[in-house]
Write a protein that holds these residues in place. Structure first.
Motif, PDB file in Angstrom:
ATOM      1  N   MET A 140     -12.031   4.847 -10.214  1.00  0.00           N
ATOM      2  CA  MET A 140     -12.538   4.345 -11.518  1.00  0.00           C
ATOM      3  C   MET A 140     -14.315   3.890 -11.201  1.00  0.00           C
ATOM      4  N   ARG A 141     -14.664   3.371 -10.025  1.00  0.00           N
ATOM      5  CA  ARG A 141     -15.986   3.155 -10.083  1.00  0.00           C
ATOM      6  C   ARG A 141     -16.988   4.347  -9.788  1.00  0.00           C
ATOM      7  N   PHE A 142     -16.384   5.507  -9.667  1.00  0.00           N
ATOM      8  CA  PHE A 142     -16.992   6.760  -9.578  1.00  0.00           C
ATOM      9  C   PHE A 142     -16.990   7.801 -10.589  1.00  0.00           C
ATOM     10  N   THR A 143     -15.963   7.741 -11.372  1.00  0.00           N
ATOM     11  CA  THR A 143     -15.762   8.484 -12.624  1.00  0.00           C
ATOM     12  C   THR A 143     -14.520   7.965 -13.426  1.00  0.00           C
ATOM     13  N   GLY A 144     -14.944   7.845 -14.808  1.00  0.00           N
ATOM     14  CA  GLY A 144     -13.785   7.516 -15.636  1.00  0.00           C
ATOM     15  C   GLY A 144     -12.655   8.311 -15.663  1.00  0.00           C
ATOM     16  N   ARG A 145     -12.783   9.606 -15.426  1.00  0.00           N
ATOM     17  CA  ARG A 145     -11.487  10.458 -15.525  1.00  0.00           C
ATOM     18  C   ARG A 145     -10.433  10.152 -14.415  1.00  0.00           C
ATOM     19  N   ALA A 146     -10.832   9.291 -13.402  1.00  0.00           N
ATOM     20  CA  ALA A 146     -10.045   8.556 -12.566  1.00  0.00           C
ATOM     21  C   ALA A 146      -8.552   8.144 -13.228  1.00  0.00           C
ATOM     22  N   MET A 147      -8.737   7.442 -14.307  1.00  0.00           N
ATOM     23  CA  MET A 147      -7.774   7.141 -15.211  1.00  0.00           C
ATOM     24  C   MET A 147      -6.544   8.326 -15.736  1.00  0.00           C
ATOM     25  N   LEU A 148      -7.065   9.437 -15.204  1.00  0.00           N
ATOM     26  CA  LEU A 148      -6.083  10.711 -15.613  1.00  0.00           C
ATOM     27  C   LEU A 148      -5.241  11.127 -14.613  1.00  0.00           C
ATOM     28  N   SER A 149      -5.357  10.497 -13.446  1.00  0.00           N
ATOM     29  CA  SER A 149      -4.640  10.706 -12.113  1.00  0.00           C
ATOM     30  C   SER A 149      -3.310  10.199 -12.311  1.00  0.00           C
ATOM     31  N   ARG A 150      -2.415  10.899 -11.763  1.00  0.00           N
ATOM     32  CA  ARG A 150      -0.759  10.467 -12.004  1.00  0.00           C
ATOM     33  C   ARG A 150      -0.342  10.074 -10.794  1.00  0.00           C
ATOM     34  N   GLY A 151      -1.116   9.924  -9.602  1.00  0.00           N
ATOM     35  CA  GLY A 151      -0.748   9.980  -8.341  1.00  0.00           C
ATOM     36  C   GLY A 151       0.265   8.599  -8.203  1.00  0.00           C
ATOM     37  N   VAL A 152       1.147   8.620  -7.326  1.00  0.00           N
ATOM     38  CA  VAL A 152       2.102   7.728  -6.988  1.00  0.00           C
ATOM     39  C   VAL A 152       2.083   7.509  -5.480  1.00  0.00           C
ATOM     40  N   SER A 153       2.582   6.557  -5.142  1.00  0.00           N
ATOM     41  CA  SER A 153       2.973   5.956  -3.906  1.00  0.00           C
ATOM     42  C   SER A 153       4.179   5.261  -3.444  1.00  0.00           C
ATOM     43  N   VAL A 154       5.014   5.817  -2.444  1.00  0.00           N
ATOM     44  CA  VAL A 154       6.425   5.515  -2.386  1.00  0.00           C
ATOM     45  C   VAL A 154       6.874   5.476  -0.906  1.00  0.00           C
ATOM     46  N   ILE A 155       8.132   4.750  -0.849  1.00  0.00           N
ATOM     47  CA  ILE A 155       8.567   4.646   0.576  1.00  0.00           C
ATOM     48  C   ILE A 155       9.823   5.586   0.697  1.00  0.00           C
ATOM     49  N   ARG A 156      10.302   6.404   1.696  1.00  0.00           N
ATOM     50  CA  ARG A 156      11.365   7.072   2.011  1.00  0.00           C
ATOM     51  C   ARG A 156      11.549   6.734   3.337  1.00  0.00           C
ATOM     52  N   GLY A 157      12.863   6.127   3.694  1.00  0.00           N
ATOM     53  CA  GLY A 157      13.260   5.481   5.093  1.00  0.00           C
ATOM     54  C   GLY A 157      12.052   4.746   5.525  1.00  0.00           C
ATOM     55  N   SER A 158      11.467   4.943   6.749  1.00  0.00           N
ATOM     56  CA  SER A 158      10.239   4.243   7.250  1.00  0.00           C
ATOM     57  C   SER A 158       8.961   5.052   7.280  1.00  0.00           C
ATOM     58  N   GLY A 216       0.566  -2.381   6.667  1.00  0.00           N
ATOM     59  CA  GLY A 216       1.926  -2.325   5.918  1.00  0.00           C
ATOM     60  C   GLY A 216       2.885  -1.309   6.666  1.00  0.00           C
ATOM     61  N   ILE A 217       2.439  -0.217   7.293  1.00  0.00           N
ATOM     62  CA  ILE A 217       3.094   0.640   8.028  1.00  0.00           C
ATOM     63  C   ILE A 217       3.957   0.036   8.987  1.00  0.00           C
ATOM     64  N   ALA A 218       2.990  -0.848   9.862  1.00  0.00           N
ATOM     65  CA  ALA A 218       3.527  -1.671  10.941  1.00  0.00           C
ATOM     66  C   ALA A 218       4.931  -2.329  10.558  1.00  0.00           C
ATOM     67  N   VAL A 219       4.617  -3.088   9.043  1.00  0.00           N
ATOM     68  CA  VAL A 219       5.879  -3.753   8.639  1.00  0.00           C
ATOM     69  C   VAL A 219       7.135  -3.005   8.466  1.00  0.00           C
ATOM     70  N   LEU A 220       6.669  -1.661   7.954  1.00  0.00           N
ATOM     71  CA  LEU A 220       7.682  -0.907   7.431  1.00  0.00           C
ATOM     72  C   LEU A 220       8.377  -0.289   8.670  1.00  0.00           C
ATOM     73  N   LYS A 221       7.554  -0.025   9.948  1.00  0.00           N
ATOM     74  CA  LYS A 221       8.369   0.306  11.070  1.00  0.00           C
ATOM     75  C   LYS A 221       9.105  -0.796  11.856  1.00  0.00           C
ATOM     76  N   GLY A 222       8.789  -2.143  11.474  1.00  0.00           N
ATOM     77  CA  GLY A 222       9.331  -3.062  12.126  1.00  0.00           C
ATOM     78  C   GLY A 222       8.719  -3.603  13.361  1.00  0.00           C
ATOM     79  N   THR A 223       7.257  -3.274  13.382  1.00  0.00           N
ATOM     80  CA  THR A 223       6.524  -3.575  14.639  1.00  0.00           C
ATOM     81  C   THR A 223       5.635  -4.553  14.338  1.00  0.00           C
ATOM     82  N   ALA A 224       5.527  -5.372  12.960  1.00  0.00           N
ATOM     83  CA  ALA A 224       5.003  -6.172  12.627  1.00  0.00           C
ATOM     84  C   ALA A 224       5.610  -7.110  11.583  1.00  0.00           C
ATOM     85  N   SER A 225       5.186  -8.481  11.441  1.00  0.00           N
ATOM     86  CA  SER A 225       6.023  -9.448  10.444  1.00  0.00           C
ATOM     87  C   SER A 225       5.069  -9.306   9.267  1.00  0.00           C
TER      88      SER A 225
END
Length: 316
Positions: free
Chosen positions: A252-270, A297-306
């Protein structure tokens, strides 16, 4: 420790392999004379001798190579070992790259028994160091050879790109930025905007290859063909919405059309799966601020960091 019970090769794909007493393994290629050798991650297939014996006990009459496996090894339950495990057999080093595979056509074993163990119990490896393996050789786990980098895969969603009508610029850029950040990029895919095809690849990369980070680019807009978020949510085990929210906020800092993005972020397994916008400019803007934060975050997900060890006010 394990023992190589049989070595099998074939000069054509899709057929049973034949037993040989020994085989020559070439670095970054596979077994000399085997049709599955090549510059890819499934150079050598392995199957547990114990799993084959269990299958025989249920009435299956199978000989070495019947499942299309290259190496039958006793002493290892391959299915329960993590991707990245390295096996040493004489001079040969094999790195496990994938667990299981999708069965596209049911083989004769499946037709007779109603199942085949290779898609669920078989694993695949690439040759890190070449040499010769003989039937009866000992196989060991090599704990000294371990790549410490997180793995990553990049997927570009574009009908025109997949059809060869448009050059993909975002995928190569993602690979470049990931490599600079210290990731090992193990796959680059260019797919049409197909929900089912994307779901299949996300499942394979997460479950079979246990990829640490999977990034997609494209297919997050309002068009009827933009189905990347739907495919990603369909394979998710858990949601990780903060990453997608941060992407939209930064964009949104670069373009107001960023609000139209429907992208998601999820976890599957590790595996962490993140949808990025489609343009190379947006990909660069997003990854430059995302990558420094994702590693923890990935290190926590993989169990290599607290969990976060920062100040009390800066919790994950």
């Amino acid at each position: 420790m394990g023992t190589v019970k049989a070595i099998c090769i074939s000069d054509r794909r899709g057929i049973q392999k034949s037993y040989v007493e020994e085989a020559s393994f070439r670095k970054d290629w596979g077994i000399e004379g085997d049709a599955h050798a090549g510059n890819w991650h499934r150079q050598v297939s392995l199957l547990s001798h114990e799993r084959i014996e269990e299958f025989r006990a249920r009435g299956a009459d199978v000989q070495p190579g019947a499942f299309g496996e290259n190496l039958i090894v006793s002493g290892f339950d391959f299915r329960n070992l993590p991707v990245g495990t390295v096996f040493k057999c004489g001079e040969v080093l094999l790195e496990m790259t994938q667990i299981g595979k999708e069965c596209h056509t049911h083989c004769q074993i499946y037709q007779k028994m109603g199942e085949c163990i290779m898609p669920t119990q078989g694993v695949f490896a690439r040759v890190l160091q070449g040499g010769t393996i003989h039937a009866g050789d000992e196989m060991l786990l090599d704990e000294s050879y371990k790549d410490p980098r997180f793995t990553a895969a990049v997927i570009t969603l574009s009908d025109k790109g997949a059809a060869g009508e448009r050059k993909d610029q975002s995928g190569p850029l993602m690979k470049e930025l990931l490599t600079q950040a210290g990731y090992r990029v193990i796959e680059e895919l260019l797919l049409p905007d197909s929900q089912k095809q994307l779901e299949n690849e996300l499942i394979r990369l997460s479950d079979g290859r246990q990829t640490s980070l999977i990034l997609t680019t494209g297919g997050t807009g309002f068009s009827m063909r933009d189905v990347t978020p739907e495919a990603t949510l369909a394979v998710a085990h858990r949601n990780a919405p903060g990453i997608a929210e941060a992407i939209r906020a930064e964009s949104m800092r670069f373009t107001g059309r960023a609000m139209l993005s429907r992208g998601v972020s999820v976890i599957r397994g590790s595996s962490l799966i993140v949808n990025l916008p489609g343009s190379p400019k947006a990909v660069r803007e997003c990854l430059e601020f995302l990558l420094p934060e994702l590693e923890h975050g990935i290190a926590v997900l993989k169990g290599t960091a607290s969990e976060c060890g920062r100040a009390e006010s800066q919790r994950c």
